[in-house]
Design a protein around this motif. Structure first.
Motif, PDB file in Angstrom:
ATOM      1  N   THR A   1      29.638  17.443  16.008  1.00 32.07           N
ATOM      2  CA  THR A   1      28.499  16.829  16.068  1.00 32.07           C
ATOM      3  C   THR A   1      28.558  15.255  16.239  1.00 32.07           C
ATOM      4  O   THR A   1      28.030  14.632  17.389  1.00 32.07           O
ATOM      5  CB  THR A   1      27.568  17.020  14.967  1.00 32.07           C
TER       6      THR A   1
ATOM      7  N   TYR B   1      37.475   6.987  32.318  1.00 31.56           N
ATOM      8  CA  TYR B   1      36.660   7.276  31.008  1.00 31.56           C
ATOM      9  C   TYR B   1      37.740   7.816  29.973  1.00 31.56           C
ATOM     10  O   TYR B   1      37.838   7.592  28.824  1.00 31.56           O
ATOM     11  CB  TYR B   1      35.393   8.115  31.042  1.00 31.56           C
TER      12      TYR B   1
ATOM     13  N   LYS C   1      30.222   7.578  27.031  1.00 28.67           N
ATOM     14  CA  LYS C   1      29.763   7.696  28.526  1.00 28.67           C
ATOM     15  C   LYS C   1      28.713   6.904  29.111  1.00 28.67           C
ATOM     16  O   LYS C   1      28.833   6.585  30.205  1.00 28.67           O
ATOM     17  CB  LYS C   1      29.723   9.382  28.893  1.00 28.67           C
ATOM     18  N   LYS C   2      27.821   6.453  28.257  1.00 29.22           N
ATOM     19  CA  LYS C   2      26.852   5.392  28.684  1.00 29.22           C
ATOM     20  C   LYS C   2      27.294   4.244  28.716  1.00 29.22           C
ATOM     21  O   LYS C   2      26.516   3.209  29.454  1.00 29.22           O
ATOM     22  CB  LYS C   2      25.807   5.477  27.650  1.00 29.22           C
TER      23      LYS C   2
ATOM     24  N   THR D   1      33.920   5.653  34.116  1.00 23.60           N
ATOM     25  CA  THR D   1      33.259   6.911  34.747  1.00 23.60           C
ATOM     26  C   THR D   1      34.691   7.769  35.283  1.00 23.60           C
ATOM     27  O   THR D   1      35.797   7.195  35.200  1.00 23.60           O
ATOM     28  CB  THR D   1      32.845   6.415  36.271  1.00 23.60           C
TER      29      THR D   1
ATOM     30  N   ALA E   1      30.576  14.564  19.450  1.00 24.90           N
ATOM     31  CA  ALA E   1      29.796  14.568  20.552  1.00 24.90           C
ATOM     32  C   ALA E   1      28.655  13.418  20.953  1.00 24.90           C
ATOM     33  O   ALA E   1      28.575  13.070  21.877  1.00 24.90           O
ATOM     34  CB  ALA E   1      28.748  16.088  20.592  1.00 24.90           C
ATOM     35  N   GLU E   2      28.220  12.887  19.860  1.00 23.55           N
ATOM     36  CA  GLU E   2      27.296  11.835  19.800  1.00 23.55           C
ATOM     37  C   GLU E   2      28.236  10.591  20.030  1.00 23.55           C
ATOM     38  O   GLU E   2      27.728   9.778  21.171  1.00 23.55           O
ATOM     39  CB  GLU E   2      26.650  11.634  18.243  1.00 23.55           C
ATOM     40  N   ARG E   3      29.493  10.403  19.602  1.00 19.26           N
ATOM     41  CA  ARG E   3      30.232   9.318  19.972  1.00 19.26           C
ATOM     42  C   ARG E   3      30.703   9.280  21.585  1.00 19.26           C
ATOM     43  O   ARG E   3      30.703   8.459  22.193  1.00 19.26           O
ATOM     44  CB  ARG E   3      31.349   9.119  19.244  1.00 19.26           C
ATOM     45  N   GLU E   4      31.001  10.524  21.917  1.00 19.45           N
ATOM     46  CA  GLU E   4      31.253  10.861  23.277  1.00 19.45           C
ATOM     47  C   GLU E   4      30.202  10.182  24.362  1.00 19.45           C
ATOM     48  O   GLU E   4      30.339   9.663  25.489  1.00 19.45           O
ATOM     49  CB  GLU E   4      31.795  12.266  23.652  1.00 19.45           C
ATOM     50  N   ALA E   5      28.898  10.758  24.022  1.00 15.80           N
ATOM     51  CA  ALA E   5      27.748  10.491  24.718  1.00 15.80           C
ATOM     52  C   ALA E   5      27.681   9.057  24.827  1.00 15.80           C
ATOM     53  O   ALA E   5      27.164   8.287  25.684  1.00 15.80           O
ATOM     54  CB  ALA E   5      26.634  11.206  24.329  1.00 15.80           C
ATOM     55  N   GLU E   6      27.788   8.357  23.657  1.00 15.05           N
ATOM     56  CA  GLU E   6      27.621   7.021  23.592  1.00 15.05           C
ATOM     57  C   GLU E   6      28.893   6.128  24.546  1.00 15.05           C
ATOM     58  O   GLU E   6      28.231   5.261  25.154  1.00 15.05           O
ATOM     59  CB  GLU E   6      27.760   6.286  22.034  1.00 15.05           C
TER      60      GLU E   6
END
Length: 105
Positions: free
Chosen positions: A58, A78, A68-69, A74, A61-66
């Motif tokens: 979890t 990335y 990617k933002k 890109t 996934a949260e860190r990867e989402a951060e």
């Protein structure tokens, strides 16, 4: 008479309780009891490891989402950890291509 009856019942209750406690303790010291205890603790440990692994997934996934933002990251760049273009800088970095600057030499 009632006093004797009370003490008789109290003695029976205490004796039953004590016998039950002793039998449970003796059962834990047998090979089967030790095996049951080990299996129970192994199952608890397995559950803790599963919960830890889920927490790690979890968090990843949260860190990867951060990440990617983050602007300038890109596609394939990335995953390599580099900005998408040399003139784009990530927050906290100098702009421009720092590796090809002649004034740094």
């Amino acid at each position: 008479m009632f006093r004797r009856l009370f003490w008789l019942v109290a003695g029976i209750a205490i004796g039953t309780w004590g016998t039950t406690k002793v039998n449970r303790a003796a059962r834990k010291l047998t090979p089967e009891g030790i095996a049951e205890t080990a299996v129970g603790r192994a199952a608890d440990l397995g559950g803790q490891v599963r919960r830890f692994a889920q927490d790690v997934r979890t968090g990843m996934a949260e860190r990867e989402a951060e990440l990617k933002k983050t602007p300038g990251r890109t596609g394939r760049d990335y995953h390599r950890g580099f900005p998408a273009a040399p003139d784009q800088a990530l927050p906290g970095q100098r702009s421009g291509n720092a590796y090809n600057r002649k004034d740094d030499h």
